[in-house]
Design a protein around this motif. Structure first.
Motif, PDB file in Angstrom:
ATOM      1  N   ALA A   1       0.871  -1.184   0.000  1.00 14.41           N
ATOM      2  CA  ALA A   1       0.000   0.000   0.000  1.00 14.41           C
ATOM      3  C   ALA A   1       0.899   1.223   0.000  1.00 14.41           C
ATOM      4  O   ALA A   1       1.949   1.231   0.637  1.00 14.41           O
ATOM      5  CB  ALA A   1      -0.921   0.011   1.213  1.00 14.41           C
ATOM      6  N   ARG A   2       0.517   2.237  -0.714  1.00 12.45           N
ATOM      7  CA  ARG A   2       1.318   3.451  -0.809  1.00 12.45           C
ATOM      8  C   ARG A   2       0.496   4.656  -0.354  1.00 12.45           C
ATOM      9  O   ARG A   2      -0.744   4.614  -0.353  1.00 12.45           O
ATOM     10  CB  ARG A   2       1.793   3.665  -2.248  1.00 12.45           C
TER      11      ARG A   2
ATOM     12  N   ALA B   1      -5.092  12.621  -1.480  1.00 13.39           N
ATOM     13  CA  ALA B   1      -6.310  12.099  -0.844  1.00 13.39           C
ATOM     14  C   ALA B   1      -6.143  11.936   0.660  1.00 13.39           C
ATOM     15  O   ALA B   1      -7.131  11.838   1.388  1.00 13.39           O
ATOM     16  CB  ALA B   1      -6.692  10.758  -1.480  1.00 13.39           C
ATOM     17  N   GLY B   2      -4.881  11.878   1.139  1.00 15.12           N
ATOM     18  CA  GLY B   2      -4.647  11.714   2.570  1.00 15.12           C
ATOM     19  C   GLY B   2      -4.968  10.330   3.077  1.00 15.12           C
ATOM     20  O   GLY B   2      -5.422  10.175   4.215  1.00 15.12           O
ATOM     21  N   CYS B   3      -4.735   9.308   2.259  1.00 18.40           N
ATOM     22  CA  CYS B   3      -5.045   7.944   2.664  1.00 18.40           C
ATOM     23  C   CYS B   3      -4.087   6.983   1.958  1.00 18.40           C
ATOM     24  O   CYS B   3      -3.249   7.392   1.157  1.00 18.40           O
ATOM     25  CB  CYS B   3      -6.501   7.596   2.348  1.00 18.40           C
ATOM     26  N   LEU B   4      -4.241   5.694   2.243  1.00 17.98           N
ATOM     27  CA  LEU B   4      -3.442   4.663   1.605  1.00 17.98           C
ATOM     28  C   LEU B   4      -4.166   4.122   0.381  1.00 17.98           C
ATOM     29  O   LEU B   4      -5.390   3.968   0.386  1.00 17.98           O
ATOM     30  CB  LEU B   4      -3.143   3.515   2.576  1.00 17.98           C
TER      31      LEU B   4
ATOM     32  N   LEU C   1       1.846  -1.168  -4.883  1.00 17.06           N
ATOM     33  CA  LEU C   1       3.081  -0.414  -4.737  1.00 17.06           C
ATOM     34  C   LEU C   1       3.134   0.781  -5.673  1.00 17.06           C
ATOM     35  O   LEU C   1       3.747   1.804  -5.365  1.00 17.06           O
ATOM     36  CB  LEU C   1       4.285  -1.343  -4.999  1.00 17.06           C
ATOM     37  N   GLY C   2       2.470   0.656  -6.827  1.00 13.70           N
ATOM     38  CA  GLY C   2       2.544   1.732  -7.810  1.00 13.70           C
ATOM     39  C   GLY C   2       3.963   1.859  -8.336  1.00 13.70           C
ATOM     40  O   GLY C   2       4.624   0.868  -8.632  1.00 13.70           O
ATOM     41  N   ILE C   3       4.442   3.082  -8.448  1.00 11.39           N
ATOM     42  CA  ILE C   3       5.828   3.339  -8.846  1.00 11.39           C
ATOM     43  C   ILE C   3       6.584   3.808  -7.616  1.00 11.39           C
ATOM     44  O   ILE C   3       6.266   4.846  -7.034  1.00 11.39           O
ATOM     45  CB  ILE C   3       5.899   4.399  -9.962  1.00 11.39           C
TER      46      ILE C   3
ATOM     47  N   GLY D   1       5.433  -1.381   8.504  1.00  9.04           N
ATOM     48  CA  GLY D   1       4.583  -2.572   8.477  1.00  9.04           C
ATOM     49  C   GLY D   1       4.670  -3.313   9.787  1.00  9.04           C
ATOM     50  O   GLY D   1       5.544  -3.047  10.624  1.00  9.04           O
ATOM     51  N   LEU D   2       3.770  -4.265   9.984  1.00 10.29           N
ATOM     52  CA  LEU D   2       3.777  -5.075  11.190  1.00 10.29           C
ATOM     53  C   LEU D   2       4.947  -6.044  11.160  1.00 10.29           C
ATOM     54  O   LEU D   2       5.653  -6.177  10.157  1.00 10.29           O
ATOM     55  CB  LEU D   2       2.459  -5.839  11.308  1.00 10.29           C
ATOM     56  N   MET D   3       5.158  -6.747  12.274  1.00 13.99           N
ATOM     57  CA  MET D   3       6.213  -7.754  12.320  1.00 13.99           C
ATOM     58  C   MET D   3       5.948  -8.835  11.280  1.00 13.99           C
ATOM     59  O   MET D   3       4.799  -9.248  11.068  1.00 13.99           O
ATOM     60  CB  MET D   3       6.288  -8.383  13.723  1.00 13.99           C
TER      61      MET D   3
END
Length: 369
Positions: free
Chosen positions: A242-243, A248-251, A255-257, A268-270
């Motif tokens: 997620a990028r 927009a102020g969100c995820l 990955l996009g570019i 990210g989490l463990m």
């Protein structure tokens, strides 16, 4: 060769001492800290006026925000010349000590509405001072001029066949004769600071680039007894990207570019794949001709990363502090040969160890008569 990050302070210290200003300053903080604090405040007043000093300085110097286009050189110069004073906890303490210096000696003061103690949102403003008027120009020079390298005392290289002596760390003196067959050493070349830096463009990467790099890594590691089961291809397939969408102020999913322009945060989490992502990123960057520095938490982890990257064909080396090198090496071997309570003695390493050359403190000169 280290940078002369304190050279700009010496003329100011001499002037403060000869004029008697230093005596009034040192009752609150050292003269060097005084000038470093004012350098930071001058930087903020020029590039981020009216902003909280504690909150913003660290963000700017760490690269999380830029005060404007083309200010990278100024930020780098200020960061190097402020040194430990700019660290988060130290910066707050030194600002409070600075406010205790008599007002007529300070170039800056807290806003009228602020309390007498520096707090999270405190803002400083310029007030001027008739004492040490040359310091303002010194601050502007410190922001604009690159930090030079120190001129360290060195000896000319001893020619082959010459008897030499040197002092060991324990204070004893060793004598030896350099072999005739040694090539003559070239004199050390002095490094000159660059007026500006041109950073190689970071490649724009997609999820397909990471998948392809993961496949190539698995192929490189297939013959390695230690790493052949890493399965980077499977790890990438299990990742969920997620990028950040700033507008927009969100995820946003995917990955996009991916590219790095300054600082990029990978969170990210463990066990979500952060380290795997970074390892693959190193492979992609080195394949495309970039040089990469990888900071880890311990010497053991640094050596393990070197072993791993060398298994991938990357010419990696560990940068380890030299003063505690024997302790670092002992810790490495203790971890490698660790025997748990009631456990079995681990097998001695066999075969070629990629980091063995970096894990010895043996001096080869001892064998020279």
């Amino acid at each position: 060769m280290s940078r002369d990050s304190d050279g700009w302070l010496e003329p100011l210290e001499n002037k403060a001492s000869s004029s008697g200003v230093a005596d009034a300053i040192t009752s609150c903080l050292s003269v060097r800290e005084f000038f470093r604090v004012e350098l930071g405040l001058m930087f903020l007043s020029e590039y981020a006026p009216g902003q909280p000093a504690i909150v913003l300085l660290r963000k700017l110097l760490d690269g999380y925000a830029l005060p404007g286009a083309g200010t990278e050189t100024v930020v780098r110069n200020v960061r190097r010349r402020m040194g430990p004073t700019a660290r988060g906890g130290q910066w707050r303490l030194r600002l409070n000590d600075y406010c205790k210096v008599p007002a007529h000696l300070r170039l800056f003061e807290l806003d009228e509405d602020a309390v007498t103690r520096v707090v999270h949102g405190s803002v400083f403003r310029r007030r001027g001072s008739s004492k040490l008027p040359e310091r303002e120009q010194a601050y502007h020079n410190a922001m604009s001029l690159p930090v030079a390298y120190k001129l360290e005392k060195t000896h000319d290289p001893a020619p082959p066949g010459t008897p030499v002596r040197f002092k060991r760390a324990d204070g004893s003196t060793a004598r030896l004769r350099l072999p005739d067959w040694l090539p003559e050493a070239r004199p050390e070349r002095r490094l000159e600071p660059k007026e500006y830096r041109t950073r190689a463009a970071f490649p724009q990467l997609t999820e397909d680039d990471f998948r392809q790099a993961a496949k190539e890594m698995d192929q490189c590691l297939s013959a390695s007894e230690r790493y052949r089961t890493e399965n980077f291809t499977g790890r990438v397939e299990r990742m969920v990207f997620a990028r950040t969408d700033r507008e927009a102020g969100c995820l946003t999913d995917g990955l996009g570019i991916f590219a790095i322009d300054g600082v990029a945060q990978v969170v990210g989490l463990m066990n979500s794949g952060k380290t795997t992502f970074n390892d693959i990123l190193v492979k992609i960057c080195t394949d495309r001709g970039l040089r990469v520095g990888y900071l880890v938490s311990s010497v053991g982890n640094a050596l393990e990363k070197v072993r791993f990257f060398r298994a991938l064909g990357i010419d990696a080396i560990p940068l380890i502090g030299h003063r505690n090198r024997p302790a670092h090496m002992a810790r490495y071997w203790d971890d490698l040969l660790y025997v748990p309570e009631h456990g079995q003695l681990p097998p001695l390493p066999d075969g070629h160890d990629e980091v063995a050359e970096f894990t010895t403190d043996i001096c080869l000169l001892r064998a020279v008569p």
